[in-house]
Design a protein around this motif. Structure first.
Motif, short mmCIF file in Angstrom:
data_model
loop_
_atom_site.label_atom_id
_atom_site.label_comp_id
_atom_site.label_asym_id
_atom_site.label_seq_id
_atom_site.Cartn_x
_atom_site.Cartn_y
_atom_site.Cartn_z
N CYS A 166 0.47 -1.22 -0.39
CA CYS A 166 -0.04 -0.22 -0.59
C CYS A 166 0.70 1.41 0.13
N GLU A 167 1.59 0.90 0.68
CA GLU A 167 2.89 2.66 0.94
C GLU A 167 3.85 2.64 -0.58
N VAL A 168 4.12 1.72 -1.36
CA VAL A 168 4.62 1.81 -2.72
C VAL A 168 3.57 2.22 -3.78
N ILE A 169 2.20 1.88 -2.97
CA ILE A 169 1.29 2.35 -4.37
C ILE A 169 0.81 4.08 -4.12
N THR A 170 1.34 4.51 -2.74
CA THR A 170 0.71 6.04 -2.93
C THR A 170 1.46 6.58 -3.27
N SER A 171 3.34 5.88 -3.05
CA SER A 171 4.84 6.85 -3.81
C SER A 171 4.29 6.60 -5.11
N VAL A 172 4.69 5.70 -5.62
CA VAL A 172 3.68 5.91 -7.03
C VAL A 172 2.82 6.63 -7.66
N ILE A 173 1.81 6.90 -7.64
CA ILE A 173 0.58 7.61 -7.19
C ILE A 173 1.66 8.89 -7.21
N LYS A 174 2.22 9.56 -6.18
CA LYS A 174 2.08 10.38 -5.90
C LYS A 174 3.44 10.99 -6.91
N ALA A 175 3.75 10.13 -7.36
CA ALA A 175 5.31 10.56 -8.18
C ALA A 175 4.89 11.14 -9.55
N PHE A 176 4.00 10.31 -10.20
CA PHE A 176 3.97 10.68 -11.43
C PHE A 176 2.14 11.27 -11.82
N CYS A 177 1.52 11.61 -11.17
CA CYS A 177 -0.16 12.06 -10.59
C CYS A 177 -0.08 13.49 -10.21
N GLU A 178 -0.59 14.38 -10.99
CA GLU A 178 -0.93 15.86 -11.01
C GLU A 178 -2.19 16.49 -10.97
N GLU A 179 -2.90 17.44 -10.60
CA GLU A 179 -3.85 17.72 -11.17
C GLU A 179 -4.63 17.92 -12.27
N GLY A 180 -5.96 16.66 -12.20
CA GLY A 180 -6.16 16.55 -13.76
C GLY A 180 -5.87 15.34 -14.30
N ASP A 181 -4.79 14.92 -13.81
CA ASP A 181 -4.25 12.99 -14.12
C ASP A 181 -5.34 12.04 -13.74
N ASN A 182 -5.45 10.91 -14.38
CA ASN A 182 -5.97 9.82 -14.11
C ASN A 182 -5.71 8.99 -14.06
N ILE A 183 -6.17 7.57 -13.37
CA ILE A 183 -5.03 6.38 -13.34
C ILE A 183 -6.57 5.72 -13.99
N ILE A 184 -6.09 3.96 -14.52
CA ILE A 184 -7.08 3.43 -15.22
C ILE A 184 -6.98 2.08 -14.30
N THR A 185 -7.62 1.59 -13.94
CA THR A 185 -8.02 -0.12 -13.44
C THR A 185 -8.94 -0.64 -13.59
N ALA A 186 -8.80 -1.97 -12.87
CA ALA A 186 -10.64 -2.56 -13.23
C ALA A 186 -11.44 -2.39 -11.95
N ASP A 187 -12.74 -2.32 -12.30
CA ASP A 187 -13.26 -1.81 -11.19
C ASP A 187 -13.77 -3.16 -9.78
N LYS A 188 -13.42 -4.63 -9.71
CA LYS A 188 -13.37 -5.40 -9.11
C LYS A 188 -12.45 -6.18 -9.25
N THR A 189 -11.52 -5.26 -7.93
CA THR A 189 -9.73 -5.56 -7.80
C THR A 189 -9.76 -5.14 -6.93
N PHE A 190 -8.24 -4.82 -6.43
CA PHE A 190 -7.80 -4.93 -5.57
C PHE A 190 -7.50 -2.80 -5.12
N ALA A 191 -8.62 -2.43 -4.22
CA ALA A 191 -9.06 -1.62 -4.33
C ALA A 191 -7.95 -0.40 -3.58
N VAL A 192 -7.12 -0.73 -3.41
CA VAL A 192 -5.80 0.59 -2.63
C VAL A 192 -5.64 1.34 -3.72
N TYR A 193 -5.46 1.00 -5.28
CA TYR A 193 -5.37 1.38 -6.48
C TYR A 193 -6.35 2.71 -6.02
N GLU A 194 -7.85 2.84 -6.41
CA GLU A 194 -8.35 3.10 -6.70
C GLU A 194 -8.56 4.40 -5.30
N TRP A 195 -8.50 3.66 -3.86
CA TRP A 195 -8.34 4.49 -2.57
C TRP A 195 -7.56 5.46 -3.17
#
Length: 370
Positions: free
Chosen positions: A99-128
């Protein structure tokens, strides 16, 4: 005294986010449900416990080490991982669980207006993490219980920064084979990051299962996630890691909290990697036996069930999953309700040793056949 102006202080994306509340500690649950034991089948834990050498590290942890800060970037463990997987130490980043490295990756690459893509029924932490950080999470419906590569590719736009693929998928156990994964990576191109979460990598025995650490040699935009919580049974110590191209990991490192992985976790993880072949084999055999037992039960009861790779199965139950959870808890069996995963009236069951599986089968039959 005036109240805090929270509506002004708190960003809108945080105000609109619904907090996740973990379950109570086991002793509290046992008191609540009036049971003297609890079979934990809710979190995909390896009930065999850690590999013997890791267990010895935990048992012998010296108190004199407690006042000393851990190594801040898991120096020795990163070197060990590099040697084991034929990489360099700077390709690894270790975190307080995946969970911590998920957070680090999203913080490293995303800024306001960006999006990520994942499945709707998968490990929920990417979405959260995306949503409570103020980024859009585009959720792609599963197709036949599997992550849909074509729909994920169609959802990409110019503001897509990261695509998360849980392989095998939690909770369905489906996986992309090498051909599907490479076709997907070719479709993404090299302009975006693709995270391949291999939390259950060590459970998969299929010849066509892709290895993200090998794929990143051809696709430098790939980041692999792995964990010590699942196969290696170190969940209580919270330790996981990512591997990627050196220039990618260097970027992620800038947003990653150092000193977040404690000394015991680092030492136990290092010990777990030593001579792990027999332990992995024994765990896979345990899971296979549990899968066969539960498949027979669910088939016999005429219940739809889904299982693939990983140490878990899902079954569709003919009552509210939360009601079934409470009834099973009164018999000392804890499962995972799946409504929160967008699978209403399904439960997920961890696959553990045969005596516990038999206890689950008995309790499950008793509850549903009343």
């Amino acid at each position: 005294m005036s109240s805090l102006p929270l509506e002004r202080l708190v960003p809108a994306h945080v105000q609109g986010f619904e907090a996740y509340y973990p379950s109570k500690p086991d002793p509290e649950l046992m008191r609540l449900f009036k049971v003297d034991h609890l079979h934990r089948l809710n979190n995909n834990e390896n009930a065999m416990g850690p590999p013997p050498e890791a267990g010895r590290i935990v048992d012998g942890f010296p108190p004199r080490q407690v006042p000393v800060y851990p190594n801040g970037d898991c120096y020795y463990l990163r070197h060990q991982l590099a040697e084991k997987f034929g990489k360099t130490p700077d390709q690894f980043l270790v975190g307080n669980g995946s969970c911590e490295v998920i957070t680090s990756v999203i913080k490293a690459f995303c800024e306001e207006g960006d999006n990520i893509i994942t499945a709707d029924k998968t490990f929920a932490v990417y979405e959260w993490v995306a949503e409570f950080s103020g980024f859009e999470a585009r959720l792609i419906p599963l197709r036949n219980y599997g992550v849909d590569p074509d729909a994920m590719l169609e959802a990409i736009d110019e503001r897509t920064k990261i695509l998360f693929v849980c392989n095998p998928n939690n909770p369905t156990g489906t996986y992309w084979d090498t051909a599907t994964m490479t076709r997907f990576l070719d479709g993404v191109g090299g302009e975006r990051i693709v995270v391949i979460d291999e939390a259950y990598f060590e459970y998969v025995e299929k010849d066509d299962y892709p290895d993200a650490m090998r794929l990143m040699e051809r696709y430098p935009n790939v980041i692999a996630f792995r964990t010590f919580s699942k196969m290696y049974a170190l969940a209580a110590l919270r330790i996981g890691y990512l591997c990627g191209a050196p220039e990618v990991v260097d970027i992620v490192r800038r947003t990653h909290i150092v000193y977040s992985v404690n000394t015991l976790a680092q030492a136990a993880a290092s010990a777990a990697l030593e001579d792990d072949t027999g332990f992995i084999r024994a765990t896979r055999d345990m899971v296979a036996e549990g899968k066969e037992l539960l498949s027979g039960l669910f088939d016999d009861m005429g219940l739809e069930h889904v299982h693939g790779e990983g140490n878990y199965m899902m079954v569709h139950v003919p009552m509210s999953d939360t009601l079934l959870y409470r009834k099973l808890m009164k018999k000392g069996v804890m499962v995972r309700t799946m409504t929160g995963f967008r699978f209403p009236n399904w439960i997920r069951v961890s696959l553990v040793q045969r005596p516990v599986m038999e206890a689950f089968c008995q309790a499950f039959r008793e509850v549903l056949q009343k």
